[in-house]
Design a protein around this motif. Structure first.
Motif, PDB file in Angstrom:
ATOM      1  N   GLU A  55      37.998  39.716  35.224  1.00 19.37           N
ATOM      2  CA  GLU A  55      37.567  41.042  34.792  1.00 19.37           C
ATOM      3  C   GLU A  55      38.495  41.572  33.700  1.00 19.37           C
ATOM      4  OE1 GLU A  55      37.416  43.621  38.161  1.00 19.37           O
ATOM      5  OE2 GLU A  55      35.405  42.941  38.749  1.00 19.37           O
ATOM      6  N   SER A  67      42.340  42.802  34.136  1.00 18.93           N
ATOM      7  CA  SER A  67      42.977  42.035  35.207  1.00 18.93           C
ATOM      8  C   SER A  67      44.279  41.408  34.723  1.00 18.93           C
ATOM      9  CB  SER A  67      42.029  40.933  35.703  1.00 18.93           C
ATOM     10  OG  SER A  67      41.736  40.024  34.665  1.00 18.93           O
ATOM     11  N   ASN A  99      33.194  41.792  33.804  1.00 25.25           N
ATOM     12  CA  ASN A  99      32.556  43.016  34.286  1.00 25.25           C
ATOM     13  C   ASN A  99      32.327  44.030  33.180  1.00 25.25           C
ATOM     14  OD1 ASN A  99      35.337  43.365  33.985  1.00 25.25           O
ATOM     15  ND2 ASN A  99      35.434  44.994  35.523  1.00 25.25           N
ATOM     16  N   SER A 130      43.246  40.990  39.532  1.00 27.59           N
ATOM     17  CA  SER A 130      44.258  42.036  39.592  1.00 27.59           C
ATOM     18  C   SER A 130      44.573  42.369  41.047  1.00 27.59           C
ATOM     19  CB  SER A 130      43.770  43.295  38.872  1.00 27.59           C
ATOM     20  OG  SER A 130      44.748  44.310  38.940  1.00 27.59           O
ATOM     21  N   ASP A 167      45.409  45.009  42.404  1.00 28.22           N
ATOM     22  CA  ASP A 167      44.934  46.300  42.902  1.00 28.22           C
ATOM     23  C   ASP A 167      43.448  46.272  43.267  1.00 28.22           C
ATOM     24  OD1 ASP A 167      44.064  45.986  40.355  1.00 28.22           O
ATOM     25  OD2 ASP A 167      44.664  47.959  39.620  1.00 28.22           O
ATOM     26  N   ARG A 168      42.726  45.165  42.956  1.00 20.35           N
ATOM     27  CA  ARG A 168      41.306  45.058  43.331  1.00 20.35           C
ATOM     28  C   ARG A 168      40.899  43.590  43.416  1.00 20.35           C
ATOM     29  NH1 ARG A 168      41.662  46.213  37.890  1.00 20.35           N
ATOM     30  NH2 ARG A 168      40.363  44.902  36.538  1.00 20.35           N
ATOM     31  N   THR A 206      36.503  41.580  43.546  1.00 19.44           N
ATOM     32  CA  THR A 206      35.530  42.662  43.417  1.00 19.44           C
ATOM     33  C   THR A 206      34.116  42.081  43.432  1.00 19.44           C
ATOM     34  OG1 THR A 206      35.509  42.508  41.010  1.00 19.44           O
ATOM     35  CG2 THR A 206      37.151  43.974  42.000  1.00 19.44           C
ATOM     36  N   GLU A 207      33.145  42.971  43.426  1.00 20.35           N
ATOM     37  CA  GLU A 207      31.744  42.529  43.452  1.00 20.35           C
ATOM     38  C   GLU A 207      31.414  41.648  42.247  1.00 20.35           C
ATOM     39  OE1 GLU A 207      27.234  44.476  43.607  1.00 20.35           O
ATOM     40  OE2 GLU A 207      29.008  45.748  43.798  1.00 20.35           O
ATOM     41  N   GLU A 225      33.506  39.876  40.489  1.00 21.35           N
ATOM     42  CA  GLU A 225      34.228  38.612  40.617  1.00 21.35           C
ATOM     43  C   GLU A 225      33.524  37.669  41.600  1.00 21.35           C
ATOM     44  OE1 GLU A 225      38.855  39.920  39.695  1.00 21.35           O
ATOM     45  OE2 GLU A 225      38.035  40.173  41.705  1.00 21.35           O
TER      46      GLU A 225
END
Length: 860
Positions: free
Chosen positions: A314, A317, A387, A412, A414-415, A418-419, A421
């Motif tokens: 993303e 990232s 993304n 990353s 902090d996430r 994710t969806e 990813e």
């Protein structure tokens, strides 16, 4: 039809070749009475013009639409057609794209509008921006997602300033549009300007004619022409030129770590290339509309190219930070907004200073040459974020994944996962690529427990999505690693000291580096794996394309088989029609037979009423007096009251019957013809067969009309009269006077008993003659019945023949018009069956090749 693409959205981005020329026309130019402009366009798109831009000029939207339709018919698929500003007209004429002003619609709105209109296309619409300032150019390139820019300048503008301020910072193609090229002005664009970002010119037809050969030669500099990829992979791959870089995509100095191959292993590579070229040929013939074949062509042409490490993830990232840390310098920009909007290739170039040089190549690749030693043996590919909301950038990354030898998936901390990813990992799994995960910004976790929990979560879910038992993951802080390298390089402090974090594992960047460097050493297991990965890349692409192609061909074969069944069903439905006509014809036959039966009954009644002993006047006139010249009254009554009305009614019925047969045939035949044409409009029967079929359908069958026409009412009446005369003559001819007296008595005596008394007074000969009278009368009745029955049989047989010939002619008609459709369907089934066999054979070869790659022993 399903989208013929292997990408998630079903779309591919259009390819723009540079350098190039954009030809600018107005609708007034195109709609001139003479064809000079259209001929000039036809000649231009056959040569060096790759894009045609249509503007509205002074005309209305209607004129622009008409001009666009006319221009599209001339250009066909030889160049892109763009419409200036009018997205609605671009969508209506199915143009390649649209040019927007810097104050026009947002790029994403224009692209989505055109995509909604082009539902059957697998290519994204082109959206370009016309800009006039540095800021507008950078904004359109970085955040707008435009495919290319048209930069309008005046004649006095300094191109060198633009190169520094715009072209060097914009990563999409930029075409120059100079306000006016004066007569005799020579265009001064050097090859250096082209390397620095100038992708070509926007000119009118008159301006194109003003350009000299030197101008065109400068624009299409021979170095660029020699660097074009081999588009026909069936050609010799030895023709690929060597660039002046150690790991250039077109060179052969570095062959992805395979420089020390034994002769046997080189022969294996040649064998792989041969099988892949064969696969390309088979797939192209099997599914010519499958545009994704370019993936395999590129992969085959890159077999001799360096190992490619593709960085995905993303935006924000930290992909650029990871690359910078790995290379040891801050070469790429990073930030909280998307900073990479093109595929960027990082290659090695010798330089005394830590500088980079970027340029765009003819195939659209944006390449940065960097003096980082690690790039001597690999190419690093930076991709847009997975993304981003701009569909074009998303497709850029999706299209490059299959070509990667190794994917570095940056997440990353902090996430993680994710969806977007997760969706992208599923897409990666489709290509069965080897993936190394990098959890960047790991120093954000407060302690080792949080880090371990995140790592376990990622490994479990990534392993399940990739169907992998082992997941390779490194936890890093790329920014800290880069700062450590830069500080160590400047001598401030040792790199190891800066990499120390508050807990172990927060920054394992050195472990990631060791892992990646081990891929560059052919003596290590990772080095051997790198060789196998390189060899597997085109094979896996071929397998995916082959699988998609097999699915398409099987679906096409199923459709072809259904078409063949439909054709045969139409042909066989003639039997049902014949049975229905047989059933419907019964009522017509009944009417005719009923008409003859009625006429027969009336004729018999007339005969019986005539042949009575009480009709002494008839006997006296036509027997005793011997009157043979005048017609008997019964004859005229039979003709006028029985035969003629029945004859006329029969003629009418049989005529209607023939018309009914022909009209039903014509209607049914046209229905079959329309069914064929509507379902298979691409099949066009020969004119000869169509004429023959029409002649068959026009033939009228009227045997029944002929039979009734050959029936003579006069002859039938005459025969009837002769039969009556014969009975009377045989009965009364030998009676004599006594017989006549008895006859007269019977004519006046009121009762049957008195008739018998009178007859008893007659002579023995007279009595014998009279006793034969009933049998004579019966012979007349039988004769009438036989005559009527014979006529009825003739008519019934004639009507049946009319029916049979009519239905046979329809069968001949349908067989004749259906034969081309049946042949096309059968040929298509046979061809697709053969194609499936070819695809299966290639599939077997690829599977064997894959096994051989896994078992390949590389000399160390």
């Amino acid at each position: 039809n399903p989208p013929r693409s292997l990408f998630p959205g079903g779309y591919k981005r259009p390819e723009i070749k540079v350098p190039n020329i954009i030809l600018r026309l107005s609708s007034d130019d195109v709609l001139r009475d003479d064809r000079a402009i259209l001929d000039a366009v036809d000649d231009a798109v056959s040569g060096r013009v790759g894009i045609v831009l249509l503007t509205g000029g002074e005309g209305s939207g209607k004129k622009l639409y008409e001009a666009a339709c006319l221009l599209k018919s001339v250009i066909r698929d030889r160049a892109y057609l763009l419409i200036d500003e009018r997205v609605d007209i671009a969508a209506a004429v199915n143009a390649s794209g649209v040019l927007l002003s810097d104050q026009g619609l947002p790029t994403i709105v224009a692209r989505n509008t055109m995509m909604d209109a082009k539902t059957d296309s697998v290519i994204l619409p082109l959206v370009a921006r016309n800009v006039q300032t540095h800021d507008a150019a950078l904004d359109a390139s970085n955040s707008e997602g435009a495919d290319f820019l048209i930069y309008t300048i005046n004649e006095d503008a300094q191109l060198e300033d633009l190169v520094t301020s715009v072209f060097g910072r914009v990563r999409i193609p930029v075409f120059l549009m100079i306000d006016s090229l004066k007569d005799g002005t020579s265009l001064k664009i050097s090859p250096d300007s082209l390397r620095s970002g100038v992708s070509g010119l926007v000119v009118s037809v008159d301006e194109l004619n003003l350009l000299s050969e030197d101008d065109l030669n400068n624009l299409f500099y021979r170095e660029y022409a020699s660097n074009k990829k081999v588009e026909d992979v069936g050609q010799s791959f030895d023709n690929i030129r060597t660039k002046d870089t150690e790991n250039g995509f077109y060179g052969e100095k570095m062959i992805s770590g395979l420089t020390r191959l034994e002769e046997r292993e080189k022969q294996f590579i040649d064998k792989e290339r041969s099988i892949l070229v064969e696969a390309i040929d088979v797939i192209q013939r099997a599914a010519p509309l499958m545009g994704d074949i370019s993936l395999l062509k590129d992969a085959v042409s890159q077999l001799n190219e360096p190992f490619s490490l593709v960085i995905v993830g993303e935006f924000n990232s930290g992909k650029s930070s990871v690359i910078n840390a790995f290379l040891g310098q801050r070469y790429l920009e990073d930030g909280v907004i998307p900073t990479t909007n093109e595929i960027t290739f990082l290659r090695y170039s010798e330089s005394e200073f830590s500088e980079q040089r970027c340029e765009r190549h003819p195939d659209g690749q944006y390449i940065c040459y960097i003096p980082a030693p690690v790039l001597k043996e690999m190419v690093i590919v930076d991709t847009p974020g997975t993304n981003v909301i701009l569909q074009r950038q998303q497709r850029l990354t999706e299209e490059f994944v299959p070509r990667a030898d190794l994917l570095l998936f940056v997440m990353s901390a902090d996430r993680p996962l994710t969806e977007s990813e997760v969706a992208f990992l599923r897409y990666i799994q489709q290509w069965k690529k080897k993936v190394v995960f990098v959890l960047n910004k790991s120093d954000l976790y407060r302690n080792a427990d949080e880090l371990e929990e995140a790592v376990a979560f990622i490994k479990e879910n990534a392993g399940r999505m990739l169907n992998a038992e082992q997941v390779t993951l490194y936890t890093v802080s790329a920014r800290s690693a880069l700062e450590a390298k830069l500080s160590a390089f400047s001598g401030v402090q040792k790199q190891e000291n800066i990499l120390n974090t508050q807990y172990p594992g927060a920054n394992n960047f050195s472990d990631l580096e060791k892992y990646l460097y081990s891929f560059l050493d052919p003596s290590t297991s990772n080095g051997i794996e790198r060789i196998k990965l390189k060899l597997e890349t085109p094979v896996k692409i071929a397998e995916q394309l082959l699988s998609a192609c097999q699915k398409l061909v099987r679906e096409e074969k199923q459709q072809a088989e259904e078409d063949l069944v439909s054709v045969n069903n139409i042909l066989s439905s003639i039997k049902e029609y014949t049975l229905k006509m047989e059933s419907d014809s019964i009522s017509w036959k009944r009417q005719i037979l009923s008409l003859i039966d009625n006429a027969q009954a009336r004729a018999i009644k007339l005969a019986e009423s005539t042949l009575r002993l009480s009709n002494i006047d008839l006997v006296a006139t036509y027997v005793l007096k011997g009157d043979k010249s005048s017609q008997m009254p019964v004859t005229s009554r039979l003709r006028n009251d029985v035969i003629d009305p029945a004859f006329l009614e029969a003629q009418k019925l049989l005529g209607e019957y023939a018309t009914w047969l022909q009209s039903n045939n014509a209607r049914r035949g046209n229905m079959y013809k329309e069914s064929f044409e509507k379902r298979w409009p691409s099949v066009v029967p020969s004119i000869k067969s169509q004429m023959e079929a029409s002649e068959i359908l026009r033939t009228k069958h009227e045997r029944g009309v002929t039979v009734i026409g050959e029936f003579s009412a006069a002859a039938a009446s005459k025969l009837f009269e002769q039969e009556i005369r014969e009975v009377l003559l045989v009965t009364f001819g030998g009676l004599g006077a006594s017989g006549l007296s008895a006859s007269l008595l019977t004519s006046v005596l009121p009762t049957t008993s008195e008739d018998l008394l009178a007859l008893g007074l007659c002579s023995a000969g007279g009595l014998f003659a009279i006793s034969n009278f009933p049998s004579g009368r019966q012979r007349v009745v039988d004769k009438v019945r036989r005559t009527a029955d014979a006529l009825a049989r003739q008519l019934e047989e004639a009507m049946q023949k009319d029916l049979s010939e009519t239905t046979d002619s329809l069968n001949d008609f349908v067989t004749l018009i259906g034969k081309p459709y049946q042949q096309v369907a059968q040929d298509r089934v046979n061809k697709l069956s053969s194609t499936i066999d070819e695809l299966t054979a290639i599939e077997d070869k690829l599977q064997t090749l894959q096994i051989e790659i896994q078992n390949l022993h590389v000399s160390r």
